[in-house]
Design a protein around this motif. Structure first.
Motif, PDB file in Angstrom:
ATOM      1  N   SER A 128       0.198   3.310   8.891  1.00  0.00           N
ATOM      2  CA  SER A 128      -0.344   4.172   9.940  1.00  0.00           C
ATOM      3  C   SER A 128      -0.188   5.643   9.575  1.00  0.00           C
ATOM      4  O   SER A 128      -0.971   6.484  10.020  1.00  0.00           O
ATOM      5  CB  SER A 128       0.361   3.883  11.268  1.00  0.00           C
ATOM      6  N   HIS A 148       3.725  -1.472   8.881  1.00  0.00           N
ATOM      7  CA  HIS A 148       2.790  -0.891   9.848  1.00  0.00           C
ATOM      8  C   HIS A 148       3.015   0.612   9.973  1.00  0.00           C
ATOM      9  O   HIS A 148       2.048   1.398  10.023  1.00  0.00           O
ATOM     10  CB  HIS A 148       2.967  -1.575  11.200  1.00  0.00           C
ATOM     11  N   GLU A 202       7.740  -6.221   8.663  1.00  0.00           N
ATOM     12  CA  GLU A 202       6.338  -5.961   8.989  1.00  0.00           C
ATOM     13  C   GLU A 202       6.182  -4.652   9.749  1.00  0.00           C
ATOM     14  O   GLU A 202       5.194  -3.939   9.603  1.00  0.00           O
ATOM     15  CB  GLU A 202       5.788  -7.122   9.820  1.00  0.00           C
ATOM     16  N   GLN A 203       7.181  -4.301  10.568  1.00  0.00           N
ATOM     17  CA  GLN A 203       7.144  -3.050  11.319  1.00  0.00           C
ATOM     18  C   GLN A 203       7.166  -1.851  10.369  1.00  0.00           C
ATOM     19  O   GLN A 203       6.479  -0.851  10.589  1.00  0.00           O
ATOM     20  CB  GLN A 203       8.337  -2.980  12.281  1.00  0.00           C
TER      21      GLN A 203
END
Length: 215
Positions: A149, A145, A141-142
């Motif tokens: 971003s 993200h 999930e990181q």
């Protein structure tokens, strides 16, 4: 009120900055593509020399297209009044003042620019298709993200810029109203450069924290 040469300078600068920004957005799409899809080759493909060359190509292409459009627009004889239905010297409004049929001399510049713009648009779309495919394969999930971003601010700027200018230039004639033309002109000439700093700074942690405290 504006002078003839002032109007020509305004047309040149408007076309130059709009196309240069569009070409730079295309280069930025390539930057995101390499960063996410070819991370191990990023330093090789996007070194300082490559970035300088791509930026110079973007500004140079915008400069040449601006000269071409300005020269073509002001070489067309004007047979109407000298009153424009716009708050700045816009090519579409200037062509409305031209003699009947003389606007066909403008078609060559339009075709060249249209091919460039369409080619860049296809390149941006293909780049983001590849980016989203690569993101879907990221297990953490990181990682998602971090990828989003990086891409979402650029994608937001591209969407706002492209949608407003495409609609302003390609809208059907039956919905062309003076008030609507003014609003659309503001949408593509004023709004994108105004919100660009805000959109790009959304990745800044300090700014996001300040925004949360403010709200």
């Amino acid at each position: 009120t504006i002078s003839y040469y002032g109007c020509a300078a305004q047309v040149f600068l408007l076309v130059f900055f709009i196309l240069a920004e569009y070409f730079l957005l295309t280069v930025m799409a390539y930057d995101r593509f390499v960063a996410i899809c070819r991370p191990l080759h990023y330093g090789t493909l996007l070194g300082s020399r490559a970035c300088i060359k791509m930026a110079a190509a973007a500004w140079g292409s915008g400069f040449l297209c601006a000269i071409l459009h300005t020269a073509n627009t002001f070489s067309i004889p004007q047979c109407q009044s000298n009153v424009l239905g716009q708050f700045f010297c816009e090519i579409a409004q200037i062509l409305k003042l031209s003699c009947t049929g003389s606007y066909l001399r403008k078609s060559g510049a339009v075709v060249v620019t249209a091919w460039l713009v369409f080619g860049c648009f296809i390149f941006i779309v293909v780049s983001y298709v590849q980016i989203f495919r690569a993101v879907l394969t990221i297990p953490s999930e990181q990682g998602w993200h971090k990828a989003f971003s990086m891409c979402l601010p650029h994608l937001a700027v591209v969407s706002l810029f492209v949608s407003s200018i495409f609609f302003a230039q390609l809208k059907p004639l039956f919905i062309s109203q003076p008030a609507l033309d003014l609003v659309l002109a503001v949408m593509y000439s004023v709004v994108p450069p105004t919100v660009n700093p805000l959109i790009y700074s959304l990745r800044n942690k300090e700014l996001k924290d300040a925004g949360r405290r403010l709200f």
